[in-house]
Design a protein around this motif. Structure first.
Motif, mmCIF file in Angstrom:
data_model
loop_
_atom_site.group_PDB
_atom_site.id
_atom_site.type_symbol
_atom_site.label_atom_id
_atom_site.label_comp_id
_atom_site.label_asym_id
_atom_site.label_seq_id
_atom_site.Cartn_x
_atom_site.Cartn_y
_atom_site.Cartn_z
ATOM 1 N N ASP A 157 3.664 1.744 -1.341
ATOM 2 C CA ASP A 157 4.219 2.025 -2.675
ATOM 3 C C ASP A 157 3.259 1.903 -3.755
ATOM 4 O O ASP A 157 3.579 1.728 -5.040
ATOM 5 C CB ASP A 157 5.318 0.697 -2.840
ATOM 6 C CG ASP A 157 6.604 1.030 -1.907
ATOM 7 O OD1 ASP A 157 6.784 2.060 -1.369
ATOM 8 O OD2 ASP A 157 7.441 0.195 -1.902
ATOM 9 N N PHE A 158 2.062 1.779 -3.283
ATOM 10 C CA PHE A 158 1.067 1.621 -4.411
ATOM 11 C C PHE A 158 1.289 2.580 -5.806
ATOM 12 O O PHE A 158 1.227 1.919 -6.758
ATOM 13 C CB PHE A 158 -0.474 1.941 -3.734
ATOM 14 C CG PHE A 158 -1.363 1.274 -4.544
ATOM 15 C CD1 PHE A 158 -1.929 0.029 -4.398
ATOM 16 C CD2 PHE A 158 -2.149 1.916 -5.251
ATOM 17 C CE1 PHE A 158 -2.803 -0.758 -4.846
ATOM 18 C CE2 PHE A 158 -3.254 1.527 -6.062
ATOM 19 C CZ PHE A 158 -3.796 0.041 -5.788
ATOM 20 N N PHE A 159 1.399 3.610 -5.433
ATOM 21 C CA PHE A 159 1.660 4.674 -6.575
ATOM 22 C C PHE A 159 2.985 4.846 -6.990
ATOM 23 O O PHE A 159 3.277 6.063 -7.514
ATOM 24 C CB PHE A 159 0.798 5.952 -6.528
ATOM 25 C CG PHE A 159 -0.732 5.906 -6.002
ATOM 26 C CD1 PHE A 159 -1.481 5.198 -6.987
ATOM 27 C CD2 PHE A 159 -1.268 5.944 -4.900
ATOM 28 C CE1 PHE A 159 -2.920 5.140 -7.112
ATOM 29 C CE2 PHE A 159 -2.672 5.617 -4.780
ATOM 30 C CZ PHE A 159 -3.220 5.514 -5.800
ATOM 31 N N PHE A 170 0.887 -1.234 0.067
ATOM 32 C CA PHE A 170 -0.143 0.004 -0.048
ATOM 33 C C PHE A 170 0.871 1.180 -0.001
ATOM 34 O O PHE A 170 0.472 2.293 -1.001
ATOM 35 C CB PHE A 170 -0.911 0.024 1.180
ATOM 36 C CG PHE A 170 -2.021 -1.192 0.924
ATOM 37 C CD1 PHE A 170 -3.054 -1.024 -0.134
ATOM 38 C CD2 PHE A 170 -1.807 -2.282 1.664
ATOM 39 C CE1 PHE A 170 -3.955 -1.905 0.045
ATOM 40 C CE2 PHE A 170 -2.858 -3.113 1.762
ATOM 41 C CZ PHE A 170 -3.797 -3.061 0.617
#
Lengths: 113, 670
Positions: B281-283, B279
């Motif tokens: 490093d999601f974007f 989560f």
């Protein structure tokens, strides 16, 4: 065929993810130089999550339960990929994209009824 | 990883992820690419038959079509018509002529057939569901490709999801005219046992009536003019390749793909475990940072479409289920696979009609067709079947286009309208047993895998997710190599294994893209009337692929990437022009005429070609990052470095996203 619903799902998901981006410490720093207070970030995350969940409704409405969920996941994948690239190459444009997506969602919601 | 030392779960999983991904990675990439294209195999086949591109679907000349049927097949037991749709603008006609003119026998024949199977084909006993898929299924499918009207009938006989699904394909695909394709020829070369299964299943599917002939004609819907599409392996070659390879026993091909799918599933699950900050490093994608960027790209393409990857892999396994784990079926039905099929058939089969033997003219179909169109204003009429035309017992059945719809109920919602062929009276449809919960789940997963949807949007979403999956595998393969760069530089030599992976990466990734584009070129450049041209299309595909392998062997790593990517870029981006100059409908015209599927193919090729070019340009311009002077101690901190991945994901420092310029500068304290 379901273009109104597709647009609504996509814009809602995009706006929701954009709000979530700004709630994350790393990206908030990247966008605003400094991270906003935790309450603001938590509110943004909540708003983003609500938008994502809201998008499930028109998807299921248009495609039925099983395909609707699949379509929703599909749009999630596209929107998040877009934002991921945006944050890497044009982070300044995120707010613009968020505004467009939010307006688009309102517009599509009105269109779709 | 050292096995003689204690290690944590994440480290073990990382090892598993790395190697389960690497060993069959090129296979998986090929499966993903061809499978992704298969979402549009009808469209691809249509693109590959430029003779059909100018069909006018604005209206349907029903009378002309019936005249053709009456002239070509006056004694047919069944006539079928596939109406133009958004996925194919032609009008497909097909019919079935019985061998001896005897009527279709009842299902009571089937057990005897089953008994024969058992005596003769020891292998068939085990994969009974496989028999369904591989035998009747494959056969029926091939029949469908040739437009065999028996197809729908046989599809009804197939168990559960497959039957439902194949019946769908009958309608979705009857218009698909890759007849006599090399694929089916390849199938003819399969082992004797397989033949046995196929034959038994086929005759069983036809209710034991034996070797009915079937034929197919494609018309321009508006003018009724007969269109002669070239023979092509079409999208079906790519489709079949993605689940049973080519040029080998189908059962072997399926087992190999099934095992590769299992590896994929393992890699997916272990990948999720290895990835510490899904989560957080999601974007996150940090370009121009060497190995870091590859890890980010691999993680992003995996995580962002993770639901797709899991569902497509799991449902792929599910499709192989009866073949790989026939235990449940054997438990319930013992050694008699036919019993399983019978039980499933009882669930899915409506009753069939038999001819009265009395002649009677066919009622005027126009009002019936109008009634059907009126009844389904949104989805339209997909197909029409006339059973026993010219007989008093004739049945006229209209069917909606078979493309899913709401799958919540676990079965396709495509409706049918049945009429008495002599009087034009409306008949009540046979009630079908509601599907069980297990059936529903299986149906949903399988339909998702096969992408049967009423609207093109979900199919495009699946396609894009498939592209993401292909990128995931490609970045993973490249990452394995990039992660070992440092060590290689330190020792100053390239170990054999690394060179092997380099070559396989270039040939398996860029080479496949070249081969696929070459396949489409071959479709247009091989003379349309050359005998066996469908085989040649496939040969060109493999020749191009082999040539790319040789090229990758001979050239330096970077040069090989650049040249093959540029080659793929050129071949792919030029496809719209090839299309326009070899008799296809040019892109501007297809846009203007609203031929969405042709325009979609051409535009997709154009964009992908440009994408490959861009990749080639990036690789060409790539300069290895100026390496920061790393103190010796820091390198020693990460002994797992050689295993690459775990280092990347595990020892992931939460780096602030500094402006790009600063991180390239040598560290101030160094």
């Amino acid at each position: 065929m379901n273009l109104g619903a597709d647009l609504l799902v996509f814009t809602l998901v995009l706006a929701g993810f954009a709000a979530m981006c700004t709630s994350m410490d790393r990206h908030a720093k990247q966008l605003f130089r400094q991270s906003p207070p935790p309450t603001v970030r938590r509110l943004r995350a909540l708003a983003g999550a609500v938008a994502l969940l809201l998008a499930l409704a028109p998807a299921i409405d248009a495609y039925g339960l099983s395909v609707g969920i699949a379509v929703w996941f599909g749009f999630l994948a596209i929107a998040s990929t877009l934002l991921c690239l945006l944050l890497a190459y044009r982070p300044q444009a995120l707010q613009l994209v968020f505004s467009i997506a939010a307006t688009g969602a309102l517009f599509a919601a009105l269109l779709d009824g | 990883m050292r096995f003689d030392q204690p290690r944590g779960l994440r480290q073990s999983m990382s090892w598993l992820h790395t190697w389960s991904g690497l060993v069959l990675g090129w296979f998986l990439f090929a499966i993903f690419v061809t499978g992704t294209l298969s979402f549009f195999r009808n469209e691809i086949t249509f693109w590959m038959q430029p003779e059909l591109h100018r069909a006018d679907k604005s209206r349907v000349d029903l009378d002309r079509a019936l005249q053709v049927l009456a002239r070509e097949a006056p004694h047919a037991t069944q006539w079928s018509m596939t109406f133009p749709s958004s996925r194919n603008p032609t009008l497909g006609l097909s019919w079935q002529i019985p061998a001896g003119g005897e009527s279709r026998a009842t299902a009571g024949e089937a057990p005897r057939e089953g008994g024969r199977d058992r005596a003769n084909a020891p292998r068939e006993r085990k994969p009974a569901g496989e028999g369904a898929e591989n035998g009747a299924g494959a056969r029926a499918e091939r029949g469908g490709e040739r437009g065999n009207p028996a197809f729908r009938e046989s599809a009804k006989n197939l168990p559960g999801a497959h039957g439902e699904d194949l019946r769908q394909r009958a309608d979705g695909q009857a218009a698909d005219s890759a007849r006599g394709s090399a694929v089916s020829r390849a199938a003819q070369a399969e082992s004797a046992q397989q033949q046995q299964i196929a034959q038994a299943a086929h005759s069983q599917a036809q209710g034991g009536s034996g070797h009915g002939r079937d034929a197919r004609v494609v018309l321009d819907p508006a003018t009724g003019e007969r269109l002669q599409g070239r023979t092509t392996a079409g999208g079906n070659f790519l489709y079949r390749f993605h689940f049973e390879l080519y040029g080998m026993d189908r059962l072997w091909g399926r087992w190999i793909i099934g095992i590769a799918t299992m590896f994929m599933f393992i890699a997916l699950i272990s990948g999720v475990i290895v990835h510490r900050n899904i989560f957080k490093d999601f974007f996150t994608f940090r370009p121009a940072r060497g190995k870091r960027s590859w890890i980010d790209a691999h993680a992003a393409t995996s995580v962002l479409s993770l639901p797709f990857h899991i569902v497509i892999t799991f449902s792929g396994l599910l499709l192989f289920g009866p073949m790989m784990i026939p235990t449940a079926m054997q438990g319930a039905y013992g050694d008699n696979p036919t019993a399983y099929m019978q039980a499933m058939r009882a669930r899915n089969l409506g009753q069939t009609s038999s001819p009265s033997g009395e002649r009677a003219p066919l009622t005027d179909l126009k009002p019936l067709y109008d009634a059907a169109r009126l009844a389904w204003p949104e989805r339209g009429v997909g197909s029409l079947t006339i059973t026993h035309p010219g007989d008093r017992g004739a049945i006229v059945e209209f069917r909606q286009p078979m493309m899913g719809g709401s799958l919540a109920a676990g079965r396709s919602t495509a409706q049918t309208l049945k009429f008495d062929g002599a009087t034009g009276e409306r008949l009540d449809p046979a009630p079908l047993a509601p599907p069980t919960l297990v059936q529903s789940i299986s149906n949903v997963l399988i339909m998702l895998h096969r992408g049967f949807f009423a609207s093109p949007v979900p199919r495009w979403l699946l396609f894009l997710a498939g592209v993401g999956g292909s990128l995931m595998i490609a970045t993973g393969m490249v990452m394995w190599r990039v992660a070992r760069q440092k060590k290689q530089e330190k020792t100053g030599r390239t170990p054999f294994g690394h060179r092997l992976v380099e070559i396989s990466n270039v040939a398996g990734i860029a080479g496949l893209l070249v081969a696929t584009a070459a396949y489409f070129w071959a479709n247009r450049l091989i003379p349309a009337d050359l005998p066996g041209r469908a085989d040649w299309e496939i040969r060109v595909f493999f020749i191009a692929w082999a040539a790319m392998l040789v090229h990758a062997l001979l050239r330096r790593h970077k040069a090989a990437w650049v040249e093959q990517l540029a080659c793929a870029g050129f071949l792919t981006a030029a496809l719209p022009f090839v299309n326009a100059f070899t008799g296809g409908l040019p892109l501007p015209a297809s846009i203007a005429l609203g031929q969405g599927l042709l325009a979609g193919f051409d535009l997709c090729a154009l964009f992908m070609g440009i994408g490959f070019f861009y990749a080639a340009w990036k690789v060409c311009r790539h300069v290895p990052r100026v390496r920061r002077e790393v103190p010796e101690a820091s390198a020693a901190d990460h002994p797992a470095d050689a295993d690459g991945l775990e280092d990347g994901l595990r020892v992931l420092p939460v780096e602030p996203l500094a402006p790009a310029a600063t991180h390239l500068q040598p560290e101030a304290n160094a």
